[in-house]
Design a protein around this motif. Structure first.
Motif, PDB file in Angstrom:
ATOM      1  N   VAL A   5       0.847  -1.193   0.000  1.00 20.77           N
ATOM      2  CA  VAL A   5       0.000   0.000   0.000  1.00 20.77           C
ATOM      3  C   VAL A   5       0.886   1.249   0.000  1.00 20.77           C
ATOM      4  N   PRO A   6       0.660   2.192  -0.936  1.00 18.66           N
ATOM      5  CA  PRO A   6       1.420   3.446  -0.891  1.00 18.66           C
ATOM      6  C   PRO A   6       1.088   4.231   0.373  1.00 18.66           C
ATOM      7  N   LEU A   7       2.113   4.776   1.000  1.00 22.23           N
ATOM      8  CA  LEU A   7       1.923   5.608   2.190  1.00 22.23           C
ATOM      9  C   LEU A   7       1.650   7.047   1.770  1.00 22.23           C
ATOM     10  N   ALA A   8       0.770   7.710   2.469  1.00 26.13           N
ATOM     11  CA  ALA A   8       0.544   9.140   2.257  1.00 26.13           C
ATOM     12  C   ALA A   8       1.640   9.880   3.008  1.00 26.13           C
ATOM     13  N   LEU A   9       2.491  10.590   2.274  1.00 26.17           N
ATOM     14  CA  LEU A   9       3.593  11.323   2.901  1.00 26.17           C
ATOM     15  C   LEU A   9       3.152  12.752   3.202  1.00 26.17           C
ATOM     16  N   GLY A  10       2.096  12.875   3.949  1.00 23.23           N
ATOM     17  CA  GLY A  10       1.512  14.164   4.303  1.00 23.23           C
ATOM     18  C   GLY A  10       0.099  13.954   4.795  1.00 23.23           C
ATOM     19  N   GLN A  11      -0.698  15.027   4.763  1.00 24.70           N
ATOM     20  CA  GLN A  11      -2.064  14.944   5.249  1.00 24.70           C
ATOM     21  C   GLN A  11      -3.020  15.638   4.289  1.00 24.70           C
ATOM     22  N   PHE A  12      -4.276  15.181   4.301  1.00 25.96           N
ATOM     23  CA  PHE A  12      -5.337  15.835   3.544  1.00 25.96           C
ATOM     24  C   PHE A  12      -5.999  16.869   4.448  1.00 25.96           C
ATOM     25  N   ARG A  13      -6.289  18.020   3.868  1.00 28.43           N
ATOM     26  CA  ARG A  13      -6.968  19.083   4.601  1.00 28.43           C
ATOM     27  C   ARG A  13      -7.979  19.753   3.673  1.00 28.43           C
ATOM     28  N   ARG A  14      -8.990  20.377   4.245  1.00 37.13           N
ATOM     29  CA  ARG A  14      -9.986  21.131   3.494  1.00 37.13           C
ATOM     30  C   ARG A  14      -9.637  22.625   3.583  1.00 37.13           C
ATOM     31  N   THR A  15      -9.779  23.326   2.468  1.00 40.03           N
ATOM     32  CA  THR A  15      -9.587  24.775   2.470  1.00 40.03           C
ATOM     33  C   THR A  15     -10.856  25.432   3.015  1.00 40.03           C
ATOM     34  N   VAL A  16     -10.817  26.747   3.178  1.00 43.62           N
ATOM     35  CA  VAL A  16     -11.999  27.467   3.649  1.00 43.62           C
ATOM     36  C   VAL A  16     -13.150  27.359   2.653  1.00 43.62           C
ATOM     37  N   VAL A  21      -7.257  19.381  -0.313  1.00 40.42           N
ATOM     38  CA  VAL A  21      -5.872  19.545  -0.766  1.00 40.42           C
ATOM     39  C   VAL A  21      -4.990  18.573   0.013  1.00 40.42           C
ATOM     40  N   PHE A  22      -3.854  18.234  -0.610  1.00 39.70           N
ATOM     41  CA  PHE A  22      -2.893  17.342   0.038  1.00 39.70           C
ATOM     42  C   PHE A  22      -1.670  18.151   0.425  1.00 39.70           C
ATOM     43  N   LEU A  23      -1.338  18.170   1.699  1.00 44.97           N
ATOM     44  CA  LEU A  23      -0.170  18.875   2.208  1.00 44.97           C
ATOM     45  C   LEU A  23       0.892  17.836   2.509  1.00 44.97           C
ATOM     46  N   GLY A  24       1.753  17.615   1.548  1.00 43.93           N
ATOM     47  CA  GLY A  24       2.777  16.600   1.732  1.00 43.93           C
ATOM     48  C   GLY A  24       3.870  16.739   0.697  1.00 43.93           C
ATOM     49  N   THR A  25       4.715  15.748   0.659  1.00 45.25           N
ATOM     50  CA  THR A  25       5.848  15.761  -0.258  1.00 45.25           C
ATOM     51  C   THR A  25       5.571  14.845  -1.436  1.00 45.25           C
ATOM     52  N   ASN A  26       6.266  15.104  -2.522  1.00 48.21           N
ATOM     53  CA  ASN A  26       6.201  14.198  -3.661  1.00 48.21           C
ATOM     54  C   ASN A  26       7.057  12.981  -3.367  1.00 48.21           C
ATOM     55  N   GLY A  27       6.785  11.913  -4.045  1.00 50.18           N
ATOM     56  CA  GLY A  27       7.519  10.678  -3.819  1.00 50.18           C
ATOM     57  C   GLY A  27       6.575   9.618  -3.323  1.00 50.18           C
TER      58      GLY A  27
END
Length: 144
Positions: A5-16, A21-27
Motif C-alpha cells: 500500500v502506498p503511504l501518504a507522505l503528508g495529510q489531507f486538509r480542506r480549504t476554507v 488539498v494534500f499537504l505533503g511531499t512528492n515521492g
C-alpha cells in the motif's frame, strides 16, 4: 500473501472553500503486510520491532516505458523483470543494471517487476490453531 500500500507522505486538509488539498511531499513509500499459514512458523530470534529487513516482494509493480531505456522506481528483485508491448507480447530485455533497464525495442511498452524494498518491522504476530495443526504469522512493515 502480501499487501503493498502506498503511504501518504503528508495529510489531507480542506480549504476554507471546502476543496480537498494534500499537504505533503512528492515521492512514494510503501507499507506492506505479509501473512502466511503453514505447519511451521518463522524464526523470530533475529526479528525485532524496529529492525530493518530487505523484502523481495511478491507483489509486482508496473511502469510505462517510451523508448528503449527505463529507470525503475525501485530496485528489482533478481529475475523478476518482464517487458510487454501494448499488445501484451513479450519483449526482450537486453540489459539490466541496478534500476536501469535496456529493452531491445523502441516501441512503447510496460515493464513489470517485483521490487526489492528496504523496510522497517512495525509489528509481527504469531498464530497457532492447535486443533487444526496450523501455525501462521503476520508482519507489518514500512519502507525506510
Amino acid at each position: 500473501m502480501q499487501e503493498l500500500v502506498p503511504l501518504a507522505l503528508g495529510q489531507f486538509r480542506r480549504t476554507v472553500n471546502g476543496d480537498l488539498v494534500f499537504l505533503g511531499t512528492n515521492g512514494k513509500k510503501y507499507k506492506s503486510t505479509i501473512s502466511c499459514e503453514d505447519k511451521t512458523v518463522i524464526a523470530t530470534d533475529r526479528l525485532d520491532v524496529g529492525g530493518i529487513v530487505d523484502v523481495s516482494c511478491i507483489q509486482r509493480l508496473w511502469q510505462r516505458c517510451e523508448g528503449n531505456r527505463v529507470t525503475l522506481d525501485r530496485l528489482p528483485a533478481a529475475g523478476s523483470v518482464h517487458v510487454i508491448d501494448e499488445h501484451h507480447s513479450p519483449l526482450y530485455v537486453a540489459h539490466i543494471e541496478g534500476r536501469e533497464i535496456t529493452i531491445d525495442s523502441d516501441q512503447p511498452c510496460f515493464v513489470s517487476y517485483r521490487p526489492l524494498l528496504t523496510m522497517r518491522i512495525v509489528r509481527y504476530v504469531l498464530k497457532t490453531d492447535e486443533w487444526g495443526v496450523k501455525t501462521g504469522w503476520q508482519m507489518e512493515l514500512e519502507e525506510v
